[in-house]
Design a protein around this motif. Structure first.
Motif, short mmCIF file in Angstrom:
data_model
loop_
_atom_site.label_atom_id
_atom_site.label_comp_id
_atom_site.label_asym_id
_atom_site.label_seq_id
_atom_site.Cartn_x
_atom_site.Cartn_y
_atom_site.Cartn_z
N SER A 206 -6.61 6.10 -9.59
CA SER A 206 -8.01 5.72 -9.54
C SER A 206 -8.22 4.21 -9.47
CB SER A 206 -8.76 6.29 -10.76
OG SER A 206 -8.22 5.75 -11.94
N ALA A 207 -7.16 3.43 -9.62
CA ALA A 207 -7.29 1.97 -9.53
C ALA A 207 -7.75 1.53 -8.14
CB ALA A 207 -5.95 1.31 -9.86
N LEU A 208 -7.60 2.38 -7.13
CA LEU A 208 -8.01 2.03 -5.78
C LEU A 208 -9.49 2.29 -5.54
CD1 LEU A 208 -4.93 3.40 -3.83
CD2 LEU A 208 -5.47 1.02 -4.36
N GLU A 209 -10.15 3.00 -6.45
CA GLU A 209 -11.58 3.28 -6.33
C GLU A 209 -12.26 2.97 -7.65
OE1 GLU A 209 -12.96 7.00 -4.74
OE2 GLU A 209 -11.07 7.27 -3.68
N VAL B 112 6.40 0.20 -4.39
CA VAL B 112 5.14 0.56 -3.73
C VAL B 112 4.12 1.04 -4.75
CG1 VAL B 112 4.03 2.14 -2.09
CG2 VAL B 112 6.18 0.99 -1.47
N GLU B 113 4.54 1.93 -5.66
CA GLU B 113 3.60 2.45 -6.65
C GLU B 113 3.10 1.35 -7.59
OE1 GLU B 113 5.34 5.94 -8.49
OE2 GLU B 113 4.86 7.16 -6.72
N ARG B 114 4.00 0.45 -8.00
CA ARG B 114 3.62 -0.64 -8.90
C ARG B 114 2.68 -1.63 -8.22
NH1 ARG B 114 5.86 -5.43 -9.01
NH2 ARG B 114 7.76 -4.69 -8.01
N MET B 115 2.96 -1.97 -6.98
CA MET B 115 2.18 -3.02 -6.31
C MET B 115 0.89 -2.51 -5.69
SD MET B 115 5.22 -5.24 -4.57
CE MET B 115 4.10 -6.51 -3.99
N THR B 116 0.85 -1.25 -5.28
CA THR B 116 -0.33 -0.76 -4.56
C THR B 116 -1.16 0.25 -5.33
OG1 THR B 116 0.80 1.11 -3.50
CG2 THR B 116 0.88 -1.05 -2.37
N GLY B 117 -0.57 0.95 -6.28
CA GLY B 117 -1.28 2.04 -6.95
C GLY B 117 -1.26 3.33 -6.15
N LEU B 118 -0.63 3.32 -4.97
CA LEU B 118 -0.49 4.54 -4.17
C LEU B 118 0.65 5.38 -4.71
CD1 LEU B 118 -0.71 2.94 -0.61
CD2 LEU B 118 -2.43 4.44 -1.63
N GLU B 119 0.52 6.69 -4.62
CA GLU B 119 1.62 7.57 -4.96
C GLU B 119 2.49 7.75 -3.73
OE1 GLU B 119 2.59 12.13 -6.43
OE2 GLU B 119 0.53 11.58 -5.94
N VAL B 120 3.79 7.53 -3.88
CA VAL B 120 4.73 7.73 -2.78
C VAL B 120 5.18 9.18 -2.82
CG1 VAL B 120 6.90 7.00 -1.73
CG2 VAL B 120 5.46 5.33 -2.91
N VAL B 121 4.80 9.96 -1.81
CA VAL B 121 5.13 11.38 -1.81
C VAL B 121 6.51 11.66 -1.24
CG1 VAL B 121 2.75 12.20 -1.81
CG2 VAL B 121 3.87 11.79 0.36
N GLU B 122 7.02 10.77 -0.37
CA GLU B 122 8.38 10.94 0.13
C GLU B 122 8.88 9.64 0.74
OE1 GLU B 122 8.26 14.16 2.93
OE2 GLU B 122 7.41 12.93 4.51
N GLU C 241 -5.55 7.79 1.46
CA GLU C 241 -6.40 7.10 0.50
C GLU C 241 -5.69 6.84 -0.82
OE1 GLU C 241 -10.27 8.73 -0.11
OE2 GLU C 241 -10.50 9.19 2.03
N ARG C 242 -4.83 7.76 -1.23
CA ARG C 242 -4.18 7.63 -2.53
C ARG C 242 -2.67 7.83 -2.49
NH1 ARG C 242 -8.51 10.86 -6.28
NH2 ARG C 242 -10.24 9.45 -5.88
N GLN C 243 -2.16 8.25 -1.35
CA GLN C 243 -0.73 8.54 -1.25
C GLN C 243 -0.17 7.97 0.05
OE1 GLN C 243 -0.80 12.84 -1.66
NE2 GLN C 243 -0.09 12.64 -3.77
N CYS C 244 1.15 7.84 0.07
CA CYS C 244 1.81 7.37 1.28
C CYS C 244 3.18 8.01 1.41
CB CYS C 244 1.91 5.84 1.29
SG CYS C 244 3.00 5.17 0.04
N ALA C 245 3.70 7.95 2.64
CA ALA C 245 5.04 8.43 2.94
C ALA C 245 5.75 7.31 3.71
CB ALA C 245 4.99 9.69 3.77
N VAL C 246 7.04 7.15 3.46
CA VAL C 246 7.82 6.07 4.06
C VAL C 246 9.04 6.66 4.77
CG1 VAL C 246 9.11 3.94 3.59
CG2 VAL C 246 7.11 4.51 2.19
N ASP C 247 9.28 6.21 5.99
CA ASP C 247 10.51 6.54 6.72
C ASP C 247 11.18 5.22 7.06
OD1 ASP C 247 9.74 9.19 6.68
OD2 ASP C 247 9.21 9.28 8.80
#
Length: 158
Positions: free
Chosen positions: A27-30, A124-134, A92-98
């Protein structure tokens, strides 16, 4: 990176926290004062830097992109592309990285892959607040150090 839409549950309706055991405050992103949007390039740069921090990772990217990057860095004022070899999808709240990595000869690839994955997720989670799903890794090459002091002396197997 394969086309993979982030599902509605992943993109914003999932509870905070990640399956990797890391706890984040999504929720830190909103807030009632506005929203924060994070560009794909920001997540790609964070991921590239985090991957390069791991011992055993020689470089990122495929052969052609590494060759162009090498030329670009030799041009006066040329800067390294820290996002080379990294592709991301940001919701909006999550990301995936390849990412595509080149490992040093002699390292345990599975251990390097695990360390890279964990370091990217944490950064990524610490700096952005996004959840990394994979975090998907592709090992494209092995770097062999030929023992000279010249940084271009190493050889890639291709």
């Amino acid at each position: 990176m394969a086309e993979r839409p982030i599902k509605a549950a992943e993109a914003g309706n999932a509870p905070s926290g990640s399956s990797s055991g890391h706890s984040i405050q999504v929720s830190a992103l909103e807030s009632d004062k506005g929203r924060t949007a994070i560009a794909d390039s920001v997540v790609a740069k964070i991921s590239g830097i985090a991957a390069r921090e791991i011992s055993g990772v020689h470089d990122l990217g495929k052969g052609v992109s590494r060759a162009f990057a090498s030329v670009r860095q030799r041009v006066p004022g040329g800067k390294p592309n820290v996002a080379q070899g990294v592709s991301v999808e940001v919701g909006e709240r999550q990301c995936a990285v390849d990412l595509t990595i080149i490992v040093e000869y002699g390292v345990a690839i599975s251990e390097v892959a695990h360390a890279v994955r964990e370091n990217i997720i944490e950064a990524v989670e610490r700096m952005t607040g996004l959840e990394v799903v994979e975090v998907n890794l592709s090992v494209d090459d092995i770097y062999i150090d030929m023992g000279d002091d010249d940084s271009s002396s190493g050889r890639s197997l291709q």
